[in-house]
Design an enzyme around this catalytic site. Structure first.
Site, PDB file in Angstrom:
ATOM      1  N   GLY A   1     -75.536 -45.675  58.622  1.00 50.10           N
ATOM      2  CA  GLY A   1     -74.667 -44.707  59.284  1.00 50.10           C
ATOM      3  C   GLY A   1     -73.225 -44.881  58.854  1.00 50.10           C
TER       4      GLY A   1
ATOM      5  N   GLY B   1     -69.233 -45.616  59.139  1.00 45.54           N
ATOM      6  CA  GLY B   1     -68.351 -46.442  59.945  1.00 45.54           C
ATOM      7  C   GLY B   1     -68.280 -47.884  59.492  1.00 45.54           C
TER       8      GLY B   1
ATOM      9  N   GLU C   1     -77.134 -40.776  54.111  1.00 42.41           N
ATOM     10  CA  GLU C   1     -76.314 -39.567  54.239  1.00 42.41           C
ATOM     11  C   GLU C   1     -75.030 -39.755  53.458  1.00 42.41           C
ATOM     12  OE1 GLU C   1     -76.769 -38.553  58.864  1.00 42.41           O
ATOM     13  OE2 GLU C   1     -75.996 -40.543  58.419  1.00 42.41           O
TER      14      GLU C   1
ATOM     15  N   ASN D   1     -67.931 -38.754  68.679  1.00 46.11           N
ATOM     16  CA  ASN D   1     -68.048 -37.926  67.464  1.00 46.11           C
ATOM     17  C   ASN D   1     -69.241 -36.972  67.575  1.00 46.11           C
ATOM     18  OD1 ASN D   1     -65.870 -39.362  66.383  1.00 46.11           O
ATOM     19  ND2 ASN D   1     -67.213 -40.908  65.525  1.00 46.11           N
TER      20      ASN D   1
ATOM     21  N   GLY E   1     -76.582 -37.919  61.948  1.00 40.81           N
ATOM     22  CA  GLY E   1     -77.930 -38.033  61.394  1.00 40.81           C
ATOM     23  C   GLY E   1     -78.753 -39.133  62.019  1.00 40.81           C
TER      24      GLY E   1
ATOM     25  N   LYS F   1     -63.299 -53.766  73.880  1.00 39.29           N
ATOM     26  CA  LYS F   1     -62.097 -53.812  74.729  1.00 39.29           C
ATOM     27  C   LYS F   1     -61.764 -55.264  75.124  1.00 39.29           C
ATOM     28  CE  LYS F   1     -61.912 -49.223  75.242  1.00 39.29           C
ATOM     29  NZ  LYS F   1     -60.806 -48.438  74.677  1.00 39.29           N
TER      30      LYS F   1
END
Lengths: 503, 503
Positions: free
Chosen positions: B266, B268, B291, B381, B385, B405
């Site tokens: 993916g 990122g 992808e 977002n 996919g 965080k």
């Protein structure tokens, strides 16, 4: 009764393997994984599992049980109550087994029905030691002719070290030729499945294994358990009517022909009743590409509406079964039964553009669907094939009556307590109140459509109130998280989702 | 600069269509649906949408915007802030657009990335009026050569009444030949996709449309926006190490070869960093069927680990982009860019047996994954996919750091506040703490594995306490519904999921 069953066991030396269920069950040892035929009560092994349960009552005998889908008779009940079943894949619908699953005594992994044999084939699950397969006959070369279901039987027989066959004399020999057994190659050598229409045959008529793997043959004569679907009622008729109106408009808009696209219908009363509603519709030359073929499939054949039906099993009421099998030649060339890997395969569902009709236990205002878990925790049956179909369908429809428990439960809730199908996989929600067409809508719009079209008062106002409060918090999918399950909690506390002032 | 761009616009009469972005944008009218190129910041139209935004600041001009996936530059920002975008499909990652989505001003339907063009093709979404496509060149026959992404550009150009081309001079002509454009037939005439390995080419090198549909050509010279992935850190390195250990054992068990199976990652930082971890692994001759191809793909090529990569876009950091495109011939024959319908197609993902690696925003103790909604309500977002891959993969892995965080948020929670991927589609959860192998496990077993392997104190004890309370209620998937989101509510109230006594 002929002593050697020459018509049923055509490879002569195998006739020496005929034995009792109790003796056949001796092949099974503690700790084994057993793959059994059976899909939606159809074509399940009937005698050997009962003999196994009998042994488990007095012996230390624990098994992992994998099937196609649910079993009939009391097989799952007997195996669960005797303590034999310790682990169960990929689907079930038995009350006794369900109770032990929900108490945590039996480990149950429900799976997308197309995936179990993929995981076995790639050895991502423990291997099948013994396969127990109901058959109509064994061919001259040792090929196994299944009965009213194919399910996972072919792969179980191929993967298992030993195979036990139940020849069921109550299953007609006419079933031979009905099945299409296709086994994909191991990855990365796999090729496209050459299936481009529901009627295409891409495999062979029998499960071909080395006949020496067949270590025992048991003769039985018990019919399949009849389905327990109920007759259509006013509400299922209303659901069917909304859907037919929807499809009429799709045809009018030029998006579908009057033959529609191949239909899938989930198991159970609602899907069966909705399909029966197509008898009084303008559609014709329809086809099915489905898992289980129920009474309505044959009603649609009789009405001249349906040209062909592909499935993995035939599960009928007692009355319909008598009618269909008394005159099976009338239907046989309009039918094929496939392995559930093929009937439910994403590749084929997407290619054919299947219209998928499945049942929701509950749905939420954004169109997420819970198919399995009562109050988010207690398993009903399992996800079955609904995920295989809804993700890949041309159109994914979920039907439910708007109310349950005499109105004390709303099937449309602020947030489903368990998600089997998320908003991305749900195009249409339909209840007896109406139909929400969710295609292309954002979540806030989906909520408006579902609440306005599918929900009756007083739950409609309660949902509008929830949405108003949630919208103050904002977001793509507004929620008041601390109240999202308040309807479920209220049901647990008061036996009703209604607010006290509404009762 | 050559006046007629003969090398870039090879069909001479089309050179007369060269115009300014502002004039090209005049083709767009209020209420239109616009299909634009662009997938993960790569190959997006850059000039015409900005001219459109400029117009929308002073005119009544509202559009539905459909793309491949996210756009670069400030295109989505400009179109959202100007008020032009009123409806958006199927993915985005822009902060300004996101704010308007979450406030309910812009209707956003995020979709499985393989499905958008299916819905357009079957006219289940409103038709595309105008396509705006970035191209490296237009061929002698009017074929469009895409740039660094294919996305949905081919179908947009085919479906649209009019096509606007942005010829981007900063995109090298060497991109020609990189793409493989395959358009499936309408259902029910559709055939199998003849793709059986990541390197197979099944289509043509250009998007073929009647050239007279090209009504305007705009010359641009702005590079793609660089990716904003961050460098690997201790935690992503630990995640990679856990995964490599897992795959080493899979090879040892004989379930995988040392070339593994085609990998998807993916978009990122985490997925990119984990892929980079394969540089120091024993695996070799690997392939990708993914992808977006990020920096790590080229690092793996350079390390001699990767034989071939199939994707729908190339999205690189500034530094990596300079290196790759300075020496593109070194990589070109190891790459193909496909339409996102093919890169993400269930048929191909299942056939190839893709190993899918995606990122979780949060996961729960039963292995359900939230990829999209912060605190269950606010869109980040989109599902992208991840659903195409996880449902159909050989193995579906979700990675996340265990904390966010600064430790005030646990990425593993009692119940995810939004479900994008349910337990059936999640085989592995991995954090920097460890890896939970969930294959074949029932929900109660999945909870044990995830809590013990993936969670650090004090959240580990808090989850064990939750499970103990939930188990008293029973069920296949035990929960205390009224506390299921208490961690999220506590975060909203106190800015931390930690219990006050643990802070």
């Amino acid at each position: 009764m002929p002593a050697n069953y020459a018509d049923r066991i055509r490879l002569p030396y195998l006739r020496q393997r005929i034995t009792s269920a109790a003796d056949a069950a001796k092949w099974i040892h503690d700790g084994m994984t057993i793959g059994m035929s059976g899909f939606t009560r159809a074509g399940d092994a009937k005698a050997v599992p009962m003999a196994l349960a009998e042994r488990a009552r007095s012996e230390n005998l624990h098994i992992t049980l994998i099937t196609g889908a649910s079993l009939g008779g009391d097989v799952d009940k007997a195996l669960a109550e005797s303590g034999a079943t310790t682990r169960r894949f990929p689907f079930q619908s038995d009350p006794s087994l369900r109770a032990k699953i929900n108490s945590g005594e039996i480990m149950y992994a429900d799976q997308h029905l197309s995936e179990t044999v993929e995981q076995l084939r790639s050895r991502q699950m423990a291997p099948v030691d013994i396969a127990i397969i109901e058959a109509a006959a064994i061919t001259e070369t040792g090929g196994i002719i299944p009965t009213t279901s194919v399910g996972n039987s072919a792969s179980f027989a191929i993967f298992a070290k030993h195979v036990i066959i139940e020849i069921n004399l109550s299953q007609p020999l006419e079933l031979e030729g009905l099945h299409d057994i296709f086994i994909p190659k191991m990855r990365p050598q796999r090729e496209p499945m050459p299936l481009t229409a529901p009627q295409d045959r891409i495999g062979v008529a029998a499960i071909e294994i080395p006949p020496e793997k067949i270590v025992a043959i048991v003769i039985t004569n018990t019919p399949d358990s009849p389905s327990n679907v109920q007759a259509p009622d006013h509400e299922t008729a209303a659901i069917a009517k909304h859907l037919i109106n929807f499809f009429e408009n799709e045809v009018k808009q030029g998006r579908l022909e009057e033959s529609l696209l191949p239909l899938q219908a989930g198991i159970g009363t609602i899907a069966n009743a909705v399909m029966a509603g197509f008898i009084d519709s303008p559609f014709h030359n329809m086809t099915m590409y489905s898992e289980v073929l129920q009474d309505s499939t044959f009603d649609l054949f009789d009405a001249g509406k349906l040209d062909f039906a592909s499935g993995s099993s035939i599960t009928l009421s007692q009355q319909k079964s008598a009618q269909v099998f008394a005159d099976f030649s009338r239907y046989k060339d309009k039918l094929v039964l496939r392995t559930q890997e093929v009937s439910n395969h994403p590749e084929i569902i997407r290619r054919l553009g299947v219209i998928a009709l499945n049942t929701a236990l509950e749905a939420d205002i954004y169109g997420n669907v819970n198919s399995t878990h009562v109050l988010g925790t207690h398993m009903m049956n399992g996800i079955g094939g609904s995920g295989d179909f809804s993700r890949n369908a041309y159109l994914s429809i979920f039907a439910t009556k708007s109310l349950a428990k005499g109105g004390r439960v709303s099937s449309i809730v602020p947030m489903v307590s368990h998600v089997d199908h998320n908003e991305h996989d749900v195009d249409i929600i339909v209840t007896e109140i109406g139909l929400a067409d969710l295609r292309g809508l954002a979540p806030r719009e989906r909520a408006k459509a579902i609440i306005n079209k599918c929900v009756a008062e007083p739950y409609k106002q309660m949902l509008l109130d929830y949405v108003a409060a949630a919208n103050l918090r904002g977001g793509q999918t507004p929620h008041v998280l601390e109240c999202a399950f308040s309807w479920h909690s209220r049901y647990l506390d008061t036996d009703s989702m209604l607010l006290p002032e509404k009762i």
